[in-house]
Design a protein around this motif. Structure first.
Motif, short mmCIF file in Angstrom:
data_model
loop_
_atom_site.label_atom_id
_atom_site.label_comp_id
_atom_site.label_asym_id
_atom_site.label_seq_id
_atom_site.Cartn_x
_atom_site.Cartn_y
_atom_site.Cartn_z
N SER A 151 -66.92 -52.70 -125.81
CA SER A 151 -66.81 -53.83 -126.72
C SER A 151 -67.62 -53.56 -127.98
O SER A 151 -68.79 -53.17 -127.90
N SER A 152 -67.01 -53.77 -129.14
CA SER A 152 -67.73 -53.55 -130.40
C SER A 152 -68.95 -54.45 -130.49
O SER A 152 -70.02 -54.01 -130.96
N GLY A 153 -68.82 -55.69 -130.05
CA GLY A 153 -69.95 -56.60 -130.10
C GLY A 153 -71.10 -56.17 -129.22
O GLY A 153 -72.26 -56.18 -129.63
N ALA A 154 -70.80 -55.75 -127.99
CA ALA A 154 -71.84 -55.32 -127.07
C ALA A 154 -72.52 -54.05 -127.57
O ALA A 154 -73.75 -53.91 -127.49
N TYR A 155 -71.72 -53.11 -128.10
CA TYR A 155 -72.26 -51.82 -128.54
C TYR A 155 -73.20 -52.00 -129.73
O TYR A 155 -74.34 -51.53 -129.72
N ILE A 156 -72.71 -52.68 -130.76
CA ILE A 156 -73.53 -52.83 -131.96
C ILE A 156 -74.74 -53.74 -131.70
O ILE A 156 -75.84 -53.49 -132.19
N SER A 157 -74.56 -54.78 -130.90
CA SER A 157 -75.70 -55.64 -130.55
C SER A 157 -76.78 -54.84 -129.82
O SER A 157 -77.98 -55.01 -130.07
N HIS A 158 -76.35 -53.97 -128.90
CA HIS A 158 -77.30 -53.16 -128.14
C HIS A 158 -78.10 -52.24 -129.06
O HIS A 158 -79.33 -52.15 -128.96
N LEU A 159 -77.40 -51.55 -129.97
CA LEU A 159 -78.09 -50.63 -130.86
C LEU A 159 -78.94 -51.36 -131.90
O LEU A 159 -80.02 -50.90 -132.27
N LYS A 160 -78.45 -52.51 -132.35
CA LYS A 160 -79.24 -53.29 -133.30
C LYS A 160 -80.54 -53.76 -132.65
O LYS A 160 -81.63 -53.67 -133.24
N GLU A 161 -80.46 -54.24 -131.44
CA GLU A 161 -81.66 -54.69 -130.73
C GLU A 161 -82.64 -53.53 -130.52
O GLU A 161 -83.85 -53.69 -130.60
N ARG A 162 -82.07 -52.36 -130.30
CA ARG A 162 -82.90 -51.19 -129.99
C ARG A 162 -83.62 -50.65 -131.23
O ARG A 162 -84.78 -50.21 -131.13
N TYR A 163 -82.95 -50.69 -132.39
CA TYR A 163 -83.49 -50.00 -133.56
C TYR A 163 -83.84 -50.92 -134.73
O TYR A 163 -84.35 -50.45 -135.74
N TRP A 164 -83.58 -52.20 -134.61
CA TRP A 164 -83.83 -53.10 -135.74
C TRP A 164 -85.29 -53.11 -136.16
O TRP A 164 -85.62 -53.21 -137.34
N GLY A 165 -86.17 -53.00 -135.22
CA GLY A 165 -87.60 -53.05 -135.54
C GLY A 165 -88.24 -51.70 -135.78
O GLY A 165 -89.46 -51.62 -135.98
#
Length: 390
Positions: free
Chosen positions: A91-105
Motif C-alpha cells: 500500500s502506498s499509504g502504509a509504505y510512505i507513512s512507515h518511511l516518513k515516521e522512520r526518517y522524518w526526525g
C-alpha cells in the motif's frame, strides 16, 4: 557560487523518492546531508504497488503476499502454486507513512515543502540546481521523479497504450476469499476497446482489493469501471450490494510505450515512472524503482556518479515492443496471447520471464507456445526498430 545545500537532493516524495532515501539511509552514506523537496509530504493511500520476487522480499513486514495465483480465461480456471517466488503488494499509504515516521526526525534530512519549477546544472557543471517556490537549492547530485527528462518527447516511439484502472478495497459480511490465493487476471469479461481484465487480491477471508483494468488508448468514466466491478463481484463471487462495503477506492493511469530513451549523463538523475521504469508490456514499476535506488546508492558509496536508468536489456525490449505492437494493432488477440502464456507454460517461468530473469532457451519455449501469426506480423511491422536497436 554559494555552498551546496546538501550532498544530494531528492525531488519528489513518491515511491521513487522515498525508496532512494531509505536505500541511502541504510548505507554508508547514511550520515550525509539530504534534501527532499515536494509540494506535499502527506502520505496518500491511493495506490497499490505489486511485484514478485524470491524471498526475503523487500519491506516484507509491510507486504501482503500470496503463494497461489489464479488466471481465468475462456471459462478455464488456471491455478498455480509458487515455490521460488512470492507475489506481493504494498500500500502506498502504509509504505510512505512507515518511511516518513522512520526518517522524518533524522538530523541529516531536510524536507522542503515547495513547488518545483526547474532543474538544471550550475554553469560550471559541478552542481545540480533546482528552482522552487521557496528559492533555489543546490547539491552535487539531484534525483528527480517529477517531470519527464529532457529529450523524452523526441525519443523513438511507435506504440503507446494506457494501463488504466479503478479499484475498490472491500470488506464482506462473511469470509469469501482464500487469503493465500490471489486472482491475478480474469479475462472473462467484456473487452472494452482493448485487453480488459479484473484482479482480486485477498488480504483476509473477508477483505480484498478488486480492480478493473484495461490496456487501451482512452481512460473511461469512473462509473464504467465501478459498474463492471459491481457486476463481476456478483456473478463471480456471489457478492450482491449490501453484502460488502467499500472501504477505499483507488484509480490510476500508467503509460505503456515502446519509447527508447537513455538520459544523458548529468548532475540531474531521472528515476521513477517519468524516466521509463514502468515495464512497457505490463506496467509493473515498483521492483525497477527498488533496483535503480540500489544501483544509485552503490555508486555513491563507491564514489562514482549515480547512474541514469539504463533501460531494459535489448532482447527484452524487443519482446516488449512485439507485445505492445500486437496489443495496439490487433487487440482482439490480447486475451488469447495471455491465455496461452499461462495455460502452456509453468507459472514461475512466466513470472521469471516477466521479471527478465530467464535464459534465451526458456524464452524460445515461451514464444513457441504463442500464436505465431500475430507475433510474426508484429515483428514485420517493427522490423526497423528491432534490427536498429531503436
Amino acid at each position: 557560487m554559494r555552498a551546496p545545500d546538501a550532498d544530494l537532493i531528492i525531488a519528489g516524495a513518491g515511491a521513487a523518492g522515498w525508496t532512494l532515501l531509505h536505500s541511502l539511509m541504510q548505507s554508508p552514506w547514511r550520515d550525509r546531508k539530504f534534501l527532499m523537496v515536494d509540494q506535499s509530504f502527506e502520505p496518500r493511500n491511493d495506490r497499490t504497488w505489486c511485484f514478485w520476487d524470491k524471498p526475503p522480499l523487500y519491506m516484507e513486514e509491510l507486504l501482503h503476499g500470496w503463494g497461489e495465483l489464479d488466471i481465468v480465461s475462456r471459462g478455464e480456471h488456471l491455478h498455480g502454486k509458487l515455490d521460488r517466488y512470492r507475489y506481493a503488494c504494498l500500500s502506498s499509504g502504509a509504505y510512505i507513512s512507515h518511511l516518513k515516521e522512520r526518517y522524518w526526525g533524522a538530523s541529516n534530512v531536510t524536507y522542503l515543502e515547495a513547488e518545483i519549477s526547474g532543474l538544471d546544472e550550475s554553469p560550471d557543471g559541478e552542481q545540480a540546481v533546482i528552482q522552487t517556490s521557496r528559492g533555489e537549492r543546490s547539491a552535487p547530485w539531484a534525483v528527480q521523479s517529477i517531470v519527464s527528462p529532457p529529450g523524452w518527447d523526441q525519443a523513438p516511439l511507435t506504440n503507446r497504450l494506457l494501463q488504466h484502472f479503478l479499484g475498490w478495497e472491500i470488506v464482506t459480511d462473511s469470509p469469501r476469499f482464500d487469503p493465500n490465493r490471489a486472482r491475478l487476471m480474469d479475462f472473462d469479461t467484456e473487452q472494452l476497446g482493448g485487453l480488459t481484465f479484473f484482479y482480486l487480491l485477498p488480504f483476509s477471508g473477508n477483505r480484498a482489493l478488486v480492480e478493473h483494468t484495461l490496456f487501451s488508448g482512452e481512460v473511461l468514466p469512473a462509473a464504467v469501471y465501478e459498474e463492471a466491478i459491481r457486476e463481476w463481484l456478483e456473478t463471480e463471487w456471489g457478492l450482491q450490494e449490501g453484502t460488502y462495503r467499500i472501504e477505499r477506492k483507488e484509480q490510476g493511469v500508467i503509460p505503456m510505450e515502446d519509447r527508447r530513451y537513455r538520459a544523458p549523463d548529468s548532475r540531474i538523475i531521472h528515476t521513477g515512472a517519468v524516466a521509463g521504469l514502468a515495464k512497457p508490456s505490463s506496467g509493473y514499476t515498483f521492483r525497477q524503482i527498488v533496483r535503480h535506488a540500489k544501483s544509485m546508492t552503490e555508486a555513491l558509496v563507491a564514489g562514482d556518479p549515480p547512474p541514469q536508468w539504463p533501460g531494459n536489456p535489448y532482447r527484452f525490449r524487443i519482446y516488449d515492443m512485439m507485445l505492445l505492437d500486437l496489443l495496439v494493432k490487433e487487440p482482439e488477440w490480447g486475451r488469447e496471447v495471455f491465455h496461452r502464456l499461462f495455460e502452456r507454460n509453468d507459472l514461475e517461468r512466466v513470472l521469471a520471464f516477466l521479471n527478465q530473469e530467464t535464459r534465451v532457451v526458456q524464452e524460445l519455449g515461451i514464444f513457441l507456445s504463442m500464436p505465431p501469426g500475430p507475433f510474426f506480423r508484429a515483428i514485420w511491422r517493427m522490423k526497423g526498430r528491432i534490427f536498429s536497436g531503436a
